[in-house]
Motif scaffolding. Structure first.
Motif, PDB file in Angstrom:
ATOM      1  N   MET A  37     -46.320  -9.240   1.822  1.00 52.71           N
ATOM      2  CA  MET A  37     -46.419  -9.087   3.277  1.00 52.71           C
ATOM      3  C   MET A  37     -45.229  -8.314   3.807  1.00 52.71           C
ATOM      4  N   VAL A  38     -44.056  -8.693   3.302  1.00 51.98           N
ATOM      5  CA  VAL A  38     -42.842  -8.044   3.762  1.00 51.98           C
ATOM      6  C   VAL A  38     -42.850  -6.575   3.368  1.00 51.98           C
ATOM      7  N   LYS A  39     -43.374  -6.307   2.151  1.00 50.39           N
ATOM      8  CA  LYS A  39     -43.483  -4.926   1.688  1.00 50.39           C
ATOM      9  C   LYS A  39     -44.358  -4.112   2.648  1.00 50.39           C
ATOM     10  N   MET A  40     -45.400  -4.757   3.183  1.00 49.37           N
ATOM     11  CA  MET A  40     -46.273  -4.054   4.133  1.00 49.37           C
ATOM     12  C   MET A  40     -45.527  -3.637   5.392  1.00 49.37           C
ATOM     13  N   TRP A  41     -44.612  -4.498   5.865  1.00 47.76           N
ATOM     14  CA  TRP A  41     -43.836  -4.130   7.058  1.00 47.76           C
ATOM     15  C   TRP A  41     -42.905  -2.972   6.738  1.00 47.76           C
ATOM     16  N   ALA A  42     -42.304  -2.993   5.559  1.00 46.49           N
ATOM     17  CA  ALA A  42     -41.420  -1.901   5.152  1.00 46.49           C
ATOM     18  C   ALA A  42     -42.219  -0.593   5.052  1.00 46.49           C
ATOM     19  N   ASP A  43     -43.416  -0.705   4.484  1.00 41.87           N
ATOM     20  CA  ASP A  43     -44.347   0.422   4.376  1.00 41.87           C
ATOM     21  C   ASP A  43     -44.651   1.027   5.737  1.00 41.87           C
ATOM     22  N   LYS A  44     -44.950   0.136   6.678  1.00 35.72           N
ATOM     23  CA  LYS A  44     -45.295   0.566   8.032  1.00 35.72           C
ATOM     24  C   LYS A  44     -44.115   1.263   8.680  1.00 35.72           C
ATOM     25  N   GLU A  45     -42.929   0.730   8.475  1.00 42.84           N
ATOM     26  CA  GLU A  45     -41.759   1.344   9.086  1.00 42.84           C
ATOM     27  C   GLU A  45     -41.567   2.771   8.568  1.00 42.84           C
ATOM     28  N   MET A  46     -41.699   2.943   7.259  1.00 44.98           N
ATOM     29  CA  MET A  46     -41.558   4.262   6.635  1.00 44.98           C
ATOM     30  C   MET A  46     -42.578   5.238   7.228  1.00 44.98           C
ATOM     31  N   HIS A  47     -43.823   4.793   7.263  1.00 41.46           N
ATOM     32  CA  HIS A  47     -44.924   5.594   7.747  1.00 41.46           C
ATOM     33  C   HIS A  47     -44.739   5.963   9.229  1.00 41.46           C
ATOM     34  N   ASN A  48     -44.388   4.973  10.042  1.00 39.78           N
ATOM     35  CA  ASN A  48     -44.204   5.213  11.478  1.00 39.78           C
ATOM     36  C   ASN A  48     -43.013   6.124  11.750  1.00 39.78           C
ATOM     37  N   LEU A  49     -41.925   5.938  10.992  1.00 40.52           N
ATOM     38  CA  LEU A  49     -40.758   6.812  11.179  1.00 40.52           C
ATOM     39  C   LEU A  49     -41.132   8.262  10.900  1.00 40.52           C
ATOM     40  N   LYS A  50     -41.942   8.458   9.855  1.00 43.68           N
ATOM     41  CA  LYS A  50     -42.365   9.832   9.513  1.00 43.68           C
ATOM     42  C   LYS A  50     -43.153  10.450  10.656  1.00 43.68           C
ATOM     43  N   ARG A  51     -44.070   9.660  11.217  1.00 42.84           N
ATOM     44  CA  ARG A  51     -44.903  10.166  12.310  1.00 42.84           C
ATOM     45  C   ARG A  51     -44.067  10.488  13.540  1.00 42.84           C
TER      46      ARG A  51
ATOM     47  N   ARG B  12     -40.840  11.091  13.692  1.00 42.37           N
ATOM     48  CA  ARG B  12     -39.945  12.210  13.427  1.00 42.37           C
ATOM     49  C   ARG B  12     -40.683  13.544  13.449  1.00 42.37           C
ATOM     50  N   ALA B  13     -41.894  13.530  12.885  1.00 43.57           N
ATOM     51  CA  ALA B  13     -42.698  14.766  12.862  1.00 43.57           C
ATOM     52  C   ALA B  13     -43.011  15.244  14.274  1.00 43.57           C
ATOM     53  N   ALA B  14     -43.033  14.321  15.230  1.00 42.00           N
ATOM     54  CA  ALA B  14     -43.315  14.695  16.615  1.00 42.00           C
ATOM     55  C   ALA B  14     -42.047  15.127  17.354  1.00 42.00           C
ATOM     56  N   GLY B  15     -40.927  15.158  16.647  1.00 40.64           N
ATOM     57  CA  GLY B  15     -39.684  15.660  17.228  1.00 40.64           C
ATOM     58  C   GLY B  15     -38.877  14.628  17.995  1.00 40.64           C
ATOM     59  N   ILE B  16     -39.251  13.361  17.897  1.00 38.98           N
ATOM     60  CA  ILE B  16     -38.486  12.310  18.575  1.00 38.98           C
ATOM     61  C   ILE B  16     -37.288  11.934  17.696  1.00 38.98           C
ATOM     62  N   PRO B  17     -36.072  11.890  18.277  1.00 41.56           N
ATOM     63  CA  PRO B  17     -34.914  11.516  17.470  1.00 41.56           C
ATOM     64  C   PRO B  17     -35.048  10.098  16.897  1.00 41.56           C
ATOM     65  N   CYS B  18     -34.990  10.007  15.573  1.00 38.18           N
ATOM     66  CA  CYS B  18     -35.064   8.711  14.883  1.00 38.18           C
ATOM     67  C   CYS B  18     -34.530   8.920  13.469  1.00 38.18           C
ATOM     68  N   PRO B  19     -34.243   7.844  12.725  1.00 40.16           N
ATOM     69  CA  PRO B  19     -33.737   8.041  11.362  1.00 40.16           C
ATOM     70  C   PRO B  19     -34.785   8.688  10.459  1.00 40.16           C
ATOM     71  N   GLU B  20     -34.301   9.466   9.502  1.00 42.70           N
ATOM     72  CA  GLU B  20     -35.186  10.066   8.508  1.00 42.70           C
ATOM     73  C   GLU B  20     -35.385   9.065   7.367  1.00 42.70           C
TER      74      GLU B  20
ATOM     75  N   MET C 192     -44.893   9.603  21.773  1.00 44.71           N
ATOM     76  CA  MET C 192     -45.294   8.613  20.781  1.00 44.71           C
ATOM     77  C   MET C 192     -46.747   8.215  20.975  1.00 44.71           C
ATOM     78  N   TYR C 193     -47.117   8.047  22.215  1.00 49.26           N
ATOM     79  CA  TYR C 193     -48.492   7.632  22.519  1.00 49.26           C
ATOM     80  C   TYR C 193     -49.477   8.787  22.304  1.00 49.26           C
ATOM     81  N   GLN C 194     -49.153   9.930  22.874  1.00 49.11           N
ATOM     82  CA  GLN C 194     -50.082  11.057  22.860  1.00 49.11           C
ATOM     83  C   GLN C 194     -50.173  11.732  21.489  1.00 49.11           C
TER      84      GLN C 194
END
Ligand code: ADP
Ligand code: MN
Length: 290
Positions: free
Chosen positions: A137-151, A153-161, A217-219
């Motif tokens: 379960m915890v791995k799933m949250w880590a997975d989600k964080e990685m995936h969401n950060l990529k999205r 960041r790809a939209a140009g919002i400042p966040c960690p890589e 983030m929304y759009q």
């Protein structure tokens, strides 16, 4: 923080250095054997060269400061350099390491209990979640964080890589200075060397930037942060950086708009306290979703 980069042949104990004794105690207390093994592997694979002190200990995760190893590729190092800067040069070192943040999700049984409802977003995820072990379960949250950060960041919002994910351990760029000091959270910043007017102008600017991030983030990312607050925004080089996105939900989530209204309320409450003349929450909501 030590800045000497360790050579080969050292044990994990040597490489997990600490700022002081309190930090060492914390490091040792929170790293369960499985996590220690993952950290050791990251060092043996030369993705990390050193693991330093604790940046944060939370209910659901601990964050450590670390230095990159020689196997962290050039492209990623360049990206990390943008946020954290290079470590001070070390004599004889061929490759300059960069500062990293390592987020270790807690695998303790109770840590993620409160978060379970968020997983209802996706039926398959929910089904898998119900059947899985706590570690999974915890791995799933880590997975989600990685995936969401990529999205995000790809939209140009400042966040960690995000750089590496190994089970419940996420390695990302450190948002901070060239000494490895992490950037402050919005909650912690004070403008002492400026006039009140200048401070207010800066807060107003930040408020607008955050609204912009929420809209993109929304759009574009089709995400709602769902835990947006002055604790999950870092102030670095004149702009806010978004962090802590493991619980972010897709905008099709049945409760996405409730979470969005809550995020808006948190931001309005915070920036109003700083004296910013915030827009009505209804208007902000429309700005984001329409
Ligand atoms: P949680 O709130 O679940 O404990 P966060 O992702 O918010 O986890 O991280 C906790 C704290 O660690 C943050 O408030 C921030 O101060 C620090 N932090 C997290 N990620 C980074 C990063 N990439 N760079 C610098 N500091 C970070
Ligand atoms: Mn947080």
């Amino acid at each position: 923080w030590g800045t000497t980069v360790g050579g080969g042949g050292k044990g994990l104990e040597d490489k997990i250095r600490e700022k002081d004794k309190a930090d060492r105690a914390t490091v040792e207390k929170v790293l369960d054997p499985a996590t220690r093994l993952i950290m050791l592997n990251l060092i043996n694979n030369e993705i990390l060269s050193e693991i330093h002190g604790v940046i944060s200990t939370g209910k659901e995760a601990n964050v450590y400061h670390a230095l990159s190893g020689p196997r962290m590729d050039e492209q990623r190092r360049t990206l990390a350099l943008e946020s954290g800067g290079a470590v001070q040069p070390v004599c004889g070192e061929q490759q300059q390491p960069v500062h990293l943040a390592v987020k270790v999700y807690k695998t303790a049984i109770l840590a993620f209990k409160d978060r379970t409802p968020y997983a209802s977003e996706d039926f398959r995820l929910r089904a898998a979640y119900k059947k899985s072990s706590h570690r999974q379960m915890v791995k799933m949250w880590a997975d989600k964080e990685m995936h969401n950060l990529k999205r995000i960041r790809a939209a140009g919002i400042p966040c960690p890589e995000p750089f590496h994910l190994r089970l419940h351990v996420l390695v990302m760029g450190l948002i901070g200075d060239s000494h490895g000091w992490p950037a402050p959270r919005l909650h912690n910043i004070k403008f002492e060397d400026t006039t009140l007017d200048e401070a207010l102008a800066t807060w107003t600017d930040m408020y607008r930037q955050v609204l912009g991030y929420m809209r993109i983030m929304y759009q574009r990312c089709k995400l709602v942060h769902a835990d947006l607050s002055e604790y999950n925004l870092l102030y670095h080089e004149g702009k806010p950086y978004v962090i802590d996105v493991s619980q972010a939900v897709g905008h099709e989530h049945p409760r996405a708009l409730d979470f969005l209204r809550l995020d808006i309320k948190n931001m309005s409450n915070f920036f109003e306290r700083k004296g910013v003349d915030c827009l009505p929450e209804r208007a902000v909501f429309n700005f984001i979703v329409l």
